[in-house]
Design a protein around this motif. Structure first.
Motif, mmCIF file in Angstrom:
data_model
loop_
_atom_site.group_PDB
_atom_site.id
_atom_site.type_symbol
_atom_site.label_atom_id
_atom_site.label_comp_id
_atom_site.label_asym_id
_atom_site.label_seq_id
_atom_site.Cartn_x
_atom_site.Cartn_y
_atom_site.Cartn_z
ATOM 1 N N GLU A 27 41.692 28.805 42.156
ATOM 2 C CA GLU A 27 41.666 30.004 42.991
ATOM 3 C C GLU A 27 41.447 31.302 42.214
ATOM 4 O OE1 GLU A 27 44.246 29.748 46.666
ATOM 5 O OE2 GLU A 27 45.334 28.428 45.285
ATOM 6 N N TRP A 28 41.365 31.245 40.895
ATOM 7 C CA TRP A 28 41.256 32.468 40.104
ATOM 8 C C TRP A 28 39.990 33.257 40.421
ATOM 9 C CZ3 TRP A 28 44.014 36.029 38.483
ATOM 10 C CH2 TRP A 28 43.657 36.894 37.443
ATOM 11 N N SER A 29 38.892 32.579 40.689
ATOM 12 C CA SER A 29 37.655 33.306 40.993
ATOM 13 C C SER A 29 37.816 34.146 42.262
ATOM 14 C CB SER A 29 36.470 32.356 41.129
ATOM 15 O OG SER A 29 36.685 31.446 42.179
ATOM 16 N N SER A 56 38.474 42.338 41.397
ATOM 17 C CA SER A 56 37.030 42.589 41.371
ATOM 18 C C SER A 56 36.760 43.750 40.419
ATOM 19 C CB SER A 56 36.539 42.954 42.774
ATOM 20 O OG SER A 56 37.087 44.211 43.158
ATOM 21 N N ALA A 57 35.495 43.944 40.099
ATOM 22 C CA ALA A 57 35.124 45.070 39.239
ATOM 23 C C ALA A 57 35.554 46.388 39.879
ATOM 24 C CB ALA A 57 33.617 45.058 38.985
ATOM 25 N N TYR A 92 45.503 37.781 33.383
ATOM 26 C CA TYR A 92 46.434 36.787 33.923
ATOM 27 C C TYR A 92 46.962 37.147 35.312
ATOM 28 C CZ TYR A 92 50.220 39.989 32.653
ATOM 29 O OH TYR A 92 51.034 41.073 32.552
ATOM 30 N N GLY A 93 46.649 38.322 35.825
ATOM 31 C CA GLY A 93 47.182 38.729 37.122
ATOM 32 C C GLY A 93 46.272 39.703 37.827
ATOM 33 N N ASP A 94 46.787 40.251 38.930
ATOM 34 C CA ASP A 94 45.972 41.096 39.805
ATOM 35 C C ASP A 94 46.441 42.555 39.853
ATOM 36 O OD1 ASP A 94 48.312 40.980 41.262
ATOM 37 O OD2 ASP A 94 47.412 40.052 43.029
ATOM 38 N N CYS A 106 46.996 30.689 38.722
ATOM 39 C CA CYS A 106 45.591 30.355 38.449
ATOM 40 C C CYS A 106 45.033 31.219 37.316
ATOM 41 C CB CYS A 106 44.743 30.479 39.705
ATOM 42 S SG CYS A 106 44.684 32.110 40.472
ATOM 43 N N GLY A 107 45.468 32.475 37.212
ATOM 44 C CA GLY A 107 45.035 33.344 36.117
ATOM 45 C C GLY A 107 45.607 32.903 34.789
#
Length: 113
Positions: A27-29, A34-35, A72-74, A81-82
């Protein structure tokens, strides 16, 4: 490529505080920032805060180059997943110190109920 100790400490703190998403490897993708999200975070928080979300740093690249880092995260939570992606990348390129640190964070995630 070297371990970003500050990011490692940040990741461990977030896991202890249960600021995590226990998602699946593939699920990481979909979950990675996002950029546009990266740019927005950088504008709001700067590179010092941005770097806390990246366990590996390629010290041969400019500090302000986003390609310098292993995420590794958001920017809010640690994503399993990261972490798995970072662990795989570090192992693939033989970045042992990063691989060991990421494996530690991975282990912490797996111990959560």
């Amino acid at each position: 490529m070297k371990l970003n100790a500050r990011a490692f400490d940040h990741a461990k703190k977030l896991v202890k505080e249960r600021q995590v998403v226990l998602d699946d490897r593939d699920e990481w993708s979909e979950h990675r920032p996002s950029a546009e999200e990266e740019h927005r975070f950088l504008e709001q928080h700067g590179f010092a805060e941005y770097r806390k979300w990246y366990l590996g740093e390629d010290d041969e690249q400019n500090e302000e180059n986003k390609g310098r880092y292993i995420p590794y995260g958001d920017f809010e939570k640690v994503h399993r997943c990261g972490v798995l992606s970072a662990e795989s990348r570090a192992g693939q390129y033989k970045h042992t110190d990063i691989e060991v640190a990421v494996a530690h964070v991975h282990g912490m995630l797996e111990e959560l109920p």
